[in-house]
Scaffold this motif. Structure first.
Motif, PDB file in Angstrom:
ATOM      1  N   MET A   1       0.850  -1.254  -0.194  1.00  0.00           N
ATOM      2  CA  MET A   1      -0.098  -0.123   0.011  1.00  0.00           C
ATOM      3  C   MET A   1       0.759   1.158   0.090  1.00  0.00           C
ATOM      4  SD  MET A   1      -3.290  -0.292  -0.448  1.00  0.00           S
ATOM      5  CE  MET A   1      -3.402   1.594  -0.167  1.00  0.00           C
ATOM      6  N   THR A   2       0.163   2.207  -0.421  1.00  0.00           N
ATOM      7  CA  THR A   2       1.152   3.523  -0.283  1.00  0.00           C
ATOM      8  C   THR A   2       1.246   3.913   1.117  1.00  0.00           C
ATOM      9  OG1 THR A   2      -1.064   4.625  -0.395  1.00  0.00           O
ATOM     10  CG2 THR A   2       0.094   4.391  -2.627  1.00  0.00           C
ATOM     11  N   ARG A   3       2.234   4.593   1.427  1.00  0.00           N
ATOM     12  CA  ARG A   3       2.437   5.041   2.755  1.00  0.00           C
ATOM     13  C   ARG A   3       2.387   6.655   2.977  1.00  0.00           C
ATOM     14  NH1 ARG A   3       8.472   5.987   2.838  1.00  0.00           N
ATOM     15  NH2 ARG A   3       8.295   6.711   4.807  1.00  0.00           N
ATOM     16  N   LEU A   4       2.154   6.623   4.269  1.00  0.00           N
ATOM     17  CA  LEU A   4       1.838   8.081   4.655  1.00  0.00           C
ATOM     18  C   LEU A   4       3.259   8.605   5.074  1.00  0.00           C
ATOM     19  CD1 LEU A   4      -1.133   8.221   6.780  1.00  0.00           C
ATOM     20  CD2 LEU A   4      -1.069   9.447   4.447  1.00  0.00           C
ATOM     21  N   PHE A   5       3.683   9.718   4.322  1.00  0.00           N
ATOM     22  CA  PHE A   5       5.182  10.419   4.893  1.00  0.00           C
ATOM     23  C   PHE A   5       4.820  11.202   6.181  1.00  0.00           C
ATOM     24  CE2 PHE A   5       8.447   9.793   1.882  1.00  0.00           C
ATOM     25  CZ  PHE A   5       7.626   9.274   0.700  1.00  0.00           C
ATOM     26  N   VAL A   6       3.542  11.804   6.228  1.00  0.00           N
ATOM     27  CA  VAL A   6       3.447  12.523   7.404  1.00  0.00           C
ATOM     28  C   VAL A   6       2.060  12.144   8.011  1.00  0.00           C
ATOM     29  CG1 VAL A   6       3.014  14.861   8.340  1.00  0.00           C
ATOM     30  CG2 VAL A   6       4.698  14.504   6.731  1.00  0.00           C
ATOM     31  N   ARG A   8      -1.783  12.688   9.875  1.00  0.00           N
ATOM     32  CA  ARG A   8      -2.799  13.812  10.033  1.00  0.00           C
ATOM     33  C   ARG A   8      -2.442  14.475  11.104  1.00  0.00           C
ATOM     34  NH1 ARG A   8      -8.086  11.458   7.525  1.00  0.00           N
ATOM     35  NH2 ARG A   8      -6.845   9.496   7.910  1.00  0.00           N
ATOM     36  N   PHE A  11       1.063  16.455  10.583  1.00  0.00           N
ATOM     37  CA  PHE A  11       0.390  17.397   9.723  1.00  0.00           C
ATOM     38  C   PHE A  11       0.053  18.937  10.287  1.00  0.00           C
ATOM     39  CE2 PHE A  11      -2.024  19.903   6.867  1.00  0.00           C
ATOM     40  CZ  PHE A  11      -1.241  20.038   5.960  1.00  0.00           C
ATOM     41  N   ILE A  14       2.811  20.871  12.028  1.00  0.00           N
ATOM     42  CA  ILE A  14       3.501  21.578  11.216  1.00  0.00           C
ATOM     43  C   ILE A  14       2.958  22.923  10.609  1.00  0.00           C
ATOM     44  CG2 ILE A  14       4.784  21.311   9.081  1.00  0.00           C
ATOM     45  CD1 ILE A  14       5.305  18.332   9.801  1.00  0.00           C
ATOM     46  N   ALA A  18       3.672  26.777  10.624  1.00  0.00           N
ATOM     47  CA  ALA A  18       3.765  27.415   9.468  1.00  0.00           C
ATOM     48  C   ALA A  18       2.726  28.623   9.462  1.00  0.00           C
ATOM     49  CB  ALA A  18       3.616  26.578   8.364  1.00  0.00           C
ATOM     50  N   ALA A  25       5.583  37.629   8.371  1.00  0.00           N
ATOM     51  CA  ALA A  25       6.050  37.824   6.914  1.00  0.00           C
ATOM     52  C   ALA A  25       5.250  38.878   6.243  1.00  0.00           C
ATOM     53  CB  ALA A  25       5.752  36.510   6.133  1.00  0.00           C
ATOM     54  N   GLY A  26       4.346  39.593   7.054  1.00  0.00           N
ATOM     55  CA  GLY A  26       3.387  40.918   6.718  1.00  0.00           C
ATOM     56  C   GLY A  26       4.593  41.880   6.466  1.00  0.00           C
TER      57      GLY A  26
END
Lengths: 263, 287
Positions: A1-6, A8, A11, A14, A18, A25-26
């Motif tokens: 199966m595909t795997r999750l890098f991150v 939920r 995520f 992070i 962010a 950054a304004g």
């Protein structure tokens, strides 16, 4: 199966960090670079010269700005900027319904002139229904009547070294702490000789009201509203703008606005 | 795969037997970051410009004596005498005090549509907003021209961006996989990616440039068909704003996906070009 890098959960962690940096950054960190005479602002502003050159290349000299039908005049022309000048010279003229008004035409011309309103009204006229675009972003459609500026320039006889037409106005505008200055504007000879560039004395079928620049204002239909000086006192034909006002070709230009306002 | 972008020659086997490919060409990476910088400043200077007249209309002109407005952000005094920020969308009012219309600390309230932290410069300065906007508009459009020509010539457009029938058929499956947070990393764009990149690159970007030009009175004389195409200068201004919102929406999802799909791998692929495949693709696409 595909795997999750991150996962939920991770995520969201992070993403939260962010997102919390976004206000940092304004924008006040760029304020210094963009202030008044900073070279960075000067460099960015040079893009206006590029726009001016390209539009002059792209737009045929006598190509008209779009004109509209009577049915598209749906409201009065919105007044903006000076709407009721209080300068003594103007008030004296206004009180006498501009009977003593003279348009002064001078500078690089063979025959300097002083034209009365009747003389201007007796010259060939042009009426056009056009859209007025304010630099702020709004637009308004109205019908303007006046004498083509090219006609006045021809009567005066423009000398060969002429490059700009300057409009000197009755109304004073604030310069903040530096006091106040009379409104003025300038355009190149291409716009000065454009068929739709008129010295307007009529608006929507009536005499030009004070709020819209009585007794005389200029229409420059391929540029923004701030170029279209109201309460015109005198027209001066020049080869250089640096000795007039703040040297940038207009009241708003001296405050940082672009001289070419076709965009 | 018979294309240069995934040329087997360029595939290198790493020490840990992980497979990396050269995913993004130099021109793709350079245009990506140039756009990122330009769009950031276009957004913030655009909001500065919007603040000068924070209302949108449909048609040629702005209705002052009639109503053709569709959106506005205005400060408004409520019954208790307090000034609230009111955002109006298609006639519905929303209280957005603190962010839109009225913002800043209680003692020094600023009555402005978008707050200081969302505009360049932070203070109200339409002239400088325009200087920044038109400089980066030139950057944006120039980079777009370069990207478009390069992508036609090197096949990036046809191979990676334009969705084919296979992509349309794969869409339901890709969609359910994404909803389940299952991301496949075989180096190619999946159908959702293709569709969203095609929308942004081939619809939103050109729309931004063309609606921007439609607001120029000079360009209205040069290309009057722009006004017919968009239904008037004020409609073009409204479309410009709506597409801005869509691009911001794309950016949020784009960042979300970068984080969800593996930020290190994704960032590396857009900086150095190298992208690590899932283990199961070692012998698959990298024949």
């Amino acid at each position: 199966m595909t795997r999750l890098f991150v996962s939920r959960r991770r995520f969201m962690g992070i993403a939260g960090v962010a997102a919390s940096t976004v206000p940092l950054a304004g924008c006040d960190m760029l304020d210094g670079l963009l202030a008044g005479d900073d070279p960075v602002r000067g460099f960015l502003a040079s893009a206006n010269t590029l726009t001016y050159r390209l539009q002059r290349l792209l737009i045929p000299v006598d190509r008209l700005a779009p004109e509209f039908s009577e049915s598209e005049i749906r409201q009065g022309q919105r007044p903006n900027g000076s709407t009721d000048p209080t300068d003594p010279a103007y008030l004296a003229l206004k009180d006498a319904e501009f009977a003593a008004y003279r348009l002064n035409v001078s500078g690089l011309v063979e025959r300097p002139m002083q034209l009365t309103l009747d003389e201007l009204r007796n010259m060939p006229s042009r009426t056009q229904i056009t859209r007025h675009d304010c630099v702020e972003g709004w637009s308004c459609v109205a019908k303007w009547t006046g004498v083509p500026l090219a006609r006045v320039l021809d009567e005066a006889g423009v000398k060969s070294d002429a490059r700009y037409v300057v409009f000197h106005c009755f109304d004073s505008m604030s310069l903040g702490l530096a006091g106040s200055a009379a409104y003025y504007e300038s355009i190149d000879m291409i716009d000065a000789r454009h068929p739709q560039t008129i010295l307007a004395y009529g608006l929507n079928g009536s005499a030009l009201p004070v709020a819209n620049g009585a007794p005389l204002r200029v229409r420059i239909e391929r540029q923004l509203g701030y170029k279209m000086a109201k309460y015109i006192r005198a027209i001066e034909v020049v080869s250089d703008l640096s000795t007039i006002g703040g040297g940038r070709g207009g009241y708003w230009e001296d405050l940082g606005y672009d001289w070419y306002a076709g965009i | 795969m018979n294309t240069t972008e995934y040329d087997p020659q360029t595939i290198t086997t790493r020490a840990q037997a992980r497979l990396t490919i050269r995913r993004h060409r130099l021109v793709t990476r350079l245009t990506h970051w140039a756009w990122a910088v330009a769009l950031f400043l276009l957004l913030l200077s655009g909001l500065q410009i919007f603040n000068a007249h924070p209302a949108l209309y449909i048609g040629q002109q702005s209705g002052f004596a009639f109503d053709n407005g569709v959106f506005s952000i205005q400060p408004s005094r409520d019954r208790n005498g307090e000034v609230r920020g009111i955002t109006t969308v298609l006639g519905r009012n929303f209280d957005t005090t603190g962010v839109l219309g009225v913002s800043g600390a209680k003692q020094v309230r600023a009555y402005r549509a978008f707050p200081a932290w969302l505009t360049v410069p932070s203070y109200q300065d339409l002239a400088t907003g325009r200087v920044v906007h038109f400089f980066f508009a030139w950057v944006f459009a120039t980079v777009y021209a370069i990207w478009f020509m390069a992508s036609v010539i090197n096949g990036h457009l046809r191979r990676d961006i334009l969705p084919g029938w296979g992509d349309i058929r794969a869409l339901p499956h890709t969609l359910t996989e994404h909803i389940r947070f299952h991301f496949d990393h075989d180096g190619r764009y999946n159908s959702l990616q293709k569709l969203s990149y095609a929308l942004v690159l081939l619809l939103f970007f050109p729309l931004m440039i063309l609606t921007g030009l439609t607001m120029s009175p000079g360009m209205n004389a040069a290309w009057p068909w722009l006004l017919d195409l968009f239904g008037g200068r004020q409609t073009a201004r409204t479309i410009h704003f709506v597409v801005m919102l869509l691009l911001v929406g794309f950016f949020v999802v784009h960042l979300f996906m970068v984080f969800a799909a593996g930020p290190i791998n994704e960032m590396r692929s857009m900086i150095t070009g190298r992208y690590r495949l899932d283990d199961r693709h070692k012998g698959g696409n990298a024949r």
